[in-house]
Design a protein around this motif. Sequence first.
Motif, PDB file in Angstrom:
ATOM      1  N   ARG A  98      44.837  59.332  60.082  1.00 32.31           N
ATOM      2  CA  ARG A  98      44.766  57.921  60.434  1.00 32.31           C
ATOM      3  C   ARG A  98      43.413  57.641  61.080  1.00 32.31           C
ATOM      4  NH1 ARG A  98      49.904  56.457  62.809  1.00 32.31           N
ATOM      5  NH2 ARG A  98      50.380  55.797  60.740  1.00 32.31           N
ATOM      6  N   LYS A  99      42.780  56.569  60.664  1.00 32.72           N
ATOM      7  CA  LYS A  99      41.506  56.166  61.240  1.00 32.72           C
ATOM      8  C   LYS A  99      41.699  54.905  62.058  1.00 32.72           C
ATOM      9  CE  LYS A  99      37.769  57.412  58.579  1.00 32.72           C
ATOM     10  NZ  LYS A  99      36.753  57.068  57.587  1.00 32.72           N
ATOM     11  N   LYS A 100      40.865  54.747  63.055  1.00 30.11           N
ATOM     12  CA  LYS A 100      40.896  53.522  63.846  1.00 30.11           C
ATOM     13  C   LYS A 100      40.158  52.426  63.092  1.00 30.11           C
ATOM     14  CE  LYS A 100      40.898  55.942  68.217  1.00 30.11           C
ATOM     15  NZ  LYS A 100      40.178  56.177  69.466  1.00 30.11           N
TER      16      LYS A 100
ATOM     17  N   SER B 290      37.945  38.354  71.229  1.00 30.71           N
ATOM     18  CA  SER B 290      38.929  39.239  71.851  1.00 30.71           C
ATOM     19  C   SER B 290      39.941  39.675  70.789  1.00 30.71           C
ATOM     20  CB  SER B 290      39.665  38.498  72.975  1.00 30.71           C
ATOM     21  OG  SER B 290      40.486  37.476  72.433  1.00 30.71           O
ATOM     22  N   GLN B 291      40.762  40.663  71.142  1.00 28.54           N
ATOM     23  CA  GLN B 291      41.842  41.057  70.235  1.00 28.54           C
ATOM     24  C   GLN B 291      42.735  39.861  69.941  1.00 28.54           C
ATOM     25  OE1 GLN B 291      43.803  44.323  72.206  1.00 28.54           O
ATOM     26  NE2 GLN B 291      42.511  45.830  71.172  1.00 28.54           N
ATOM     27  N   GLN B 292      43.013  39.044  70.951  1.00 27.47           N
ATOM     28  CA  GLN B 292      43.873  37.877  70.756  1.00 27.47           C
ATOM     29  C   GLN B 292      43.236  36.885  69.795  1.00 27.47           C
ATOM     30  OE1 GLN B 292      47.131  37.419  72.314  1.00 27.47           O
ATOM     31  NE2 GLN B 292      47.120  36.129  70.493  1.00 27.47           N
ATOM     32  N   ASP B 293      41.926  36.660  69.917  1.00 25.92           N
ATOM     33  CA  ASP B 293      41.228  35.753  69.005  1.00 25.92           C
ATOM     34  C   ASP B 293      41.387  36.205  67.557  1.00 25.92           C
ATOM     35  OD1 ASP B 293      40.189  34.189  71.130  1.00 25.92           O
ATOM     36  OD2 ASP B 293      38.352  35.411  71.234  1.00 25.92           O
ATOM     37  N   ILE B 294      41.190  37.498  67.327  1.00 25.49           N
ATOM     38  CA  ILE B 294      41.280  38.038  65.968  1.00 25.49           C
ATOM     39  C   ILE B 294      42.714  37.958  65.461  1.00 25.49           C
ATOM     40  CG2 ILE B 294      40.982  40.091  64.528  1.00 25.49           C
ATOM     41  CD1 ILE B 294      38.717  40.889  66.560  1.00 25.49           C
ATOM     42  N   ALA B 295      43.664  38.343  66.311  1.00 27.74           N
ATOM     43  CA  ALA B 295      45.081  38.283  65.920  1.00 27.74           C
ATOM     44  C   ALA B 295      45.481  36.854  65.559  1.00 27.74           C
ATOM     45  CB  ALA B 295      45.951  38.824  67.051  1.00 27.74           C
TER      46      ALA B 295
ATOM     47  N   TYR C 107      47.592  44.081  66.290  1.00 29.59           N
ATOM     48  CA  TYR C 107      46.162  44.290  66.070  1.00 29.59           C
ATOM     49  C   TYR C 107      45.650  45.425  66.958  1.00 29.59           C
ATOM     50  CZ  TYR C 107      41.219  43.679  65.619  1.00 29.59           C
ATOM     51  OH  TYR C 107      39.896  43.923  65.392  1.00 29.59           O
ATOM     52  N   SER C 108      46.115  45.470  68.185  1.00 22.96           N
ATOM     53  CA  SER C 108      45.703  46.524  69.119  1.00 22.96           C
ATOM     54  C   SER C 108      46.088  47.909  68.594  1.00 22.96           C
ATOM     55  CB  SER C 108      46.344  46.280  70.483  1.00 22.96           C
ATOM     56  OG  SER C 108      46.026  47.309  71.382  1.00 22.96           O
ATOM     57  N   ARG C 109      47.277  48.026  68.008  1.00 24.73           N
ATOM     58  CA  ARG C 109      47.706  49.316  67.435  1.00 24.73           C
ATOM     59  C   ARG C 109      46.786  49.752  66.296  1.00 24.73           C
ATOM     60  NH1 ARG C 109      52.835  47.117  68.653  1.00 24.73           N
ATOM     61  NH2 ARG C 109      53.053  46.256  66.568  1.00 24.73           N
ATOM     62  N   TRP C 110      46.314  48.800  65.498  1.00 28.97           N
ATOM     63  CA  TRP C 110      45.388  49.144  64.420  1.00 28.97           C
ATOM     64  C   TRP C 110      44.070  49.631  64.998  1.00 28.97           C
ATOM     65  CZ3 TRP C 110      46.141  43.710  61.941  1.00 28.97           C
ATOM     66  CH2 TRP C 110      47.434  43.604  61.426  1.00 28.97           C
ATOM     67  N   GLU C 111      43.594  48.948  66.043  1.00 26.57           N
ATOM     68  CA  GLU C 111      42.333  49.363  66.668  1.00 26.57           C
ATOM     69  C   GLU C 111      42.436  50.761  67.264  1.00 26.57           C
ATOM     70  OE1 GLU C 111      40.589  46.832  69.558  1.00 26.57           O
ATOM     71  OE2 GLU C 111      39.739  45.513  68.044  1.00 26.57           O
ATOM     72  N   ARG C 112      43.542  51.053  67.911  1.00 30.73           N
ATOM     73  CA  ARG C 112      43.726  52.367  68.542  1.00 30.73           C
ATOM     74  C   ARG C 112      44.021  53.454  67.512  1.00 30.73           C
ATOM     75  NH1 ARG C 112      47.431  49.493  71.828  1.00 30.73           N
ATOM     76  NH2 ARG C 112      49.033  50.806  70.901  1.00 30.73           N
ATOM     77  N   GLY C 113      44.412  53.063  66.328  1.00 33.98           N
ATOM     78  CA  GLY C 113      44.742  54.037  65.297  1.00 33.98           C
ATOM     79  C   GLY C 113      46.151  54.582  65.406  1.00 33.98           C
TER      80      GLY C 113
END
Length: 72
Positions: free
Chosen positions: A3-5, A22-27, A37-43
């Motif tokens: 899995r990649k971040k 921010s993560q919220q802006d993107i989400a 979205y945060s889970r995808w960033e963290r991988g």
Amino acid sequence: MERKKLRTAREAKTSPSGKSLSQQDIADAIGCSRDGYSRWERGTSDPQEHWVKRLCTFFDKNPADLDLVPVA
């Protein structure tokens, strides 16, 4: 499969117009939750195909640019 971040986490998070996001802006922009979205960033999880398409459209990048191509 390894899995990649999501690459946007390692780079400055900016919109195509250059605004810092921010993560919220993107989400909000792609229609998912900030937690997802945060889970995808963290991988810790991978986005489903429809989210990959929305991320690519939003960032004007292809899946490889965002490290969203599966690694064998």
